[in-house]
Design a protein around this motif. Structure first.
Motif, PDB file in Angstrom:
ATOM      1  N   VAL A  69       0.857  -1.179   0.000  1.00  0.00           N
ATOM      2  CA  VAL A  69       0.000   0.000   0.000  1.00  0.00           C
ATOM      3  C   VAL A  69       0.896   1.234   0.000  1.00  0.00           C
ATOM      4  O   VAL A  69       1.891   1.302   0.743  1.00  0.00           O
ATOM      5  CB  VAL A  69      -0.927   0.026   1.226  1.00  0.00           C
ATOM      6  N   HIS A  70       0.542   2.187  -0.834  1.00  0.00           N
ATOM      7  CA  HIS A  70       1.342   3.391  -0.991  1.00  0.00           C
ATOM      8  C   HIS A  70       0.433   4.605  -0.813  1.00  0.00           C
ATOM      9  O   HIS A  70      -0.760   4.550  -1.122  1.00  0.00           O
ATOM     10  CB  HIS A  70       1.996   3.401  -2.370  1.00  0.00           C
ATOM     11  N   TRP A  71       1.000   5.676  -0.305  1.00  0.00           N
ATOM     12  CA  TRP A  71       0.214   6.870  -0.002  1.00  0.00           C
ATOM     13  C   TRP A  71       0.786   8.085  -0.726  1.00  0.00           C
ATOM     14  O   TRP A  71       2.008   8.236  -0.850  1.00  0.00           O
ATOM     15  CB  TRP A  71       0.215   7.133   1.505  1.00  0.00           C
ATOM     16  N   TYR A  72      -0.112   8.955  -1.162  1.00  0.00           N
ATOM     17  CA  TYR A  72       0.263  10.168  -1.874  1.00  0.00           C
ATOM     18  C   TYR A  72      -0.405  11.374  -1.225  1.00  0.00           C
ATOM     19  O   TYR A  72      -1.540  11.287  -0.769  1.00  0.00           O
ATOM     20  CB  TYR A  72      -0.164  10.088  -3.350  1.00  0.00           C
TER      21      TYR A  72
ATOM     22  N   THR B  77      -1.735  20.993  -7.300  1.00  0.00           N
ATOM     23  CA  THR B  77      -0.459  20.379  -7.657  1.00  0.00           C
ATOM     24  C   THR B  77      -0.631  18.884  -7.945  1.00  0.00           C
ATOM     25  O   THR B  77      -1.681  18.294  -7.661  1.00  0.00           O
ATOM     26  CB  THR B  77       0.583  20.542  -6.541  1.00  0.00           C
ATOM     27  N   ALA B  78       0.414  18.279  -8.489  1.00  0.00           N
ATOM     28  CA  ALA B  78       0.400  16.848  -8.755  1.00  0.00           C
ATOM     29  C   ALA B  78       0.582  16.083  -7.445  1.00  0.00           C
ATOM     30  O   ALA B  78       1.173  16.587  -6.491  1.00  0.00           O
ATOM     31  CB  ALA B  78       1.526  16.485  -9.717  1.00  0.00           C
ATOM     32  N   PRO B  79       0.067  14.860  -7.393  1.00  0.00           N
ATOM     33  CA  PRO B  79       0.304  14.029  -6.208  1.00  0.00           C
ATOM     34  C   PRO B  79       1.797  13.804  -5.994  1.00  0.00           C
ATOM     35  O   PRO B  79       2.584  13.782  -6.944  1.00  0.00           O
ATOM     36  CB  PRO B  79      -0.402  12.715  -6.566  1.00  0.00           C
ATOM     37  N   LYS B  80       2.147  13.629  -4.719  1.00  0.00           N
ATOM     38  CA  LYS B  80       3.544  13.390  -4.340  1.00  0.00           C
ATOM     39  C   LYS B  80       3.588  12.124  -3.491  1.00  0.00           C
ATOM     40  O   LYS B  80       2.756  11.934  -2.589  1.00  0.00           O
ATOM     41  CB  LYS B  80       4.072  14.573  -3.525  1.00  0.00           C
ATOM     42  N   LEU B  81       4.536  11.237  -3.789  1.00  0.00           N
ATOM     43  CA  LEU B  81       4.677  10.001  -3.018  1.00  0.00           C
ATOM     44  C   LEU B  81       5.036  10.324  -1.583  1.00  0.00           C
ATOM     45  O   LEU B  81       6.031  11.010  -1.320  1.00  0.00           O
ATOM     46  CB  LEU B  81       5.741   9.108  -3.659  1.00  0.00           C
ATOM     47  N   LEU B  82       4.258   9.777  -0.650  1.00  0.00           N
ATOM     48  CA  LEU B  82       4.437  10.074   0.768  1.00  0.00           C
ATOM     49  C   LEU B  82       4.939   8.850   1.542  1.00  0.00           C
ATOM     50  O   LEU B  82       5.815   8.955   2.402  1.00  0.00           O
ATOM     51  CB  LEU B  82       3.103  10.527   1.358  1.00  0.00           C
ATOM     52  N   ILE B  83       4.359   7.695   1.247  1.00  0.00           N
ATOM     53  CA  ILE B  83       4.712   6.429   1.879  1.00  0.00           C
ATOM     54  C   ILE B  83       4.687   5.360   0.794  1.00  0.00           C
ATOM     55  O   ILE B  83       3.736   5.322   0.001  1.00  0.00           O
ATOM     56  CB  ILE B  83       3.718   6.027   2.984  1.00  0.00           C
ATOM     57  N   TYR B  84       5.704   4.488   0.754  1.00  0.00           N
ATOM     58  CA  TYR B  84       5.690   3.376  -0.179  1.00  0.00           C
ATOM     59  C   TYR B  84       5.924   2.072   0.567  1.00  0.00           C
ATOM     60  O   TYR B  84       6.534   2.068   1.642  1.00  0.00           O
ATOM     61  CB  TYR B  84       6.715   3.569  -1.305  1.00  0.00           C
ATOM     62  N   GLY B  85       5.443   0.998  -0.011  1.00  0.00           N
ATOM     63  CA  GLY B  85       5.641  -0.308   0.616  1.00  0.00           C
ATOM     64  C   GLY B  85       5.092  -0.372   2.026  1.00  0.00           C
ATOM     65  O   GLY B  85       5.754  -0.884   2.934  1.00  0.00           O
TER      66      GLY B  85
END
Lengths: 111, 118
Positions: free
Chosen positions: A35-38, A44-52
């Protein structure tokens, strides 16, 4: 109707802790897919906040954390700041659709 | 630092084909084990994954759009493209291109608004 379910909105006062849930099923989160969070700030464009599930990219404050259990995941934000006011999206993979899937998004309001 | 930039017409007539290109800079589109994706977002709504392409040309599409979508790649130009046919007003959205690897989208373009209207 999104494959992953998020609350439409959450709110909290500065300094408080809030959590955002993301509920899936046995073909996505429950199947073991990450699960990944943006974070999407207004305009603005989404930004990766949490991955894996629980990993932070370089530059993301440790006030942001992620967890996963069963068919659900959560994003926690501690020490809430005005700049955290944004839309937050969870994302995973769905094996029955063979597709990347997003939650419907949660609007965080800092009171 | 990889950067992505969408380009293409901002206005498309109903029933016509929407065409967008994403130019990748700061690295080769062919390097690494990555897919290159398109995602869209109607005004005031959530994110919808459209599809992705590997530099070998292998593609995956959202089942709900599959019959109308084609994604292609031009490694010589470090670009990949989206074509969406038979568009309607429901296809009006901000279209993002993004780099995909490890199951997540780590770099995004700034997005481009495409309006479907006569």
């Amino acid at each position: 109707q999104s494959v992953l379910t998020q609350p439409p909105s959450v709110s909290g006062a500065p300094g408080q802790r809030v959590t955002i849930s993301c509920t899936g099923s046995s073909s996505n989160i429950g199947a073991g897919y990450g699960v990944h969070w943006y974070q999407q700030l207004p305009g603005t464009a989404p930004k990766l906040l949490i991955y894996g599930n629980s990993n932070r990219p370089s530059g993301v404050p440790d006030r942001f954390s992620g967890s996963k259990s069963g068919t659900s995941a959560s994003l926690a934000i501690t020490g809430l700041q005005a700049e955290d006011e944004a839309d937050y999206y969870c994302q995973s993979y769905d094996s029955s659709l063979n597709a990347s899937v997003f939650g419907g998004g949660t609007k965080l309001t800092v009171l | 630092q990889v950067q992505l930039q969408e380009s293409g017409p901002g206005l498309v007539k109903p029933s016509q084909t929407l065409s967008l290109t994403c130019t990748v800079s700061g690295g080769s589109i062919s390097s690494g084990n990555y897919y290159w994706s398109w995602i869209r977002q109607p005004a005031g709504k959530g994110l919808e994954w459209i599809g992705r392409i590997y530099t070998s040309g292998s593609t995956n599409y959202n089942p709900s759009l599959k019959s109308r979508v084609t994604i292609s790649v031009d490694t010589s130009k470090n670009q990949f493209s989206l074509r969406l046919s038979s568009v309607t007003a429901a296809d009006t959205a901000v279209y993002y291109c993004a780099k995909f690897g490890g199951g997540y989208f780590d770099y995004w373009g700034q997005g481009t608004l495409v309006t479907v209207s006569s």
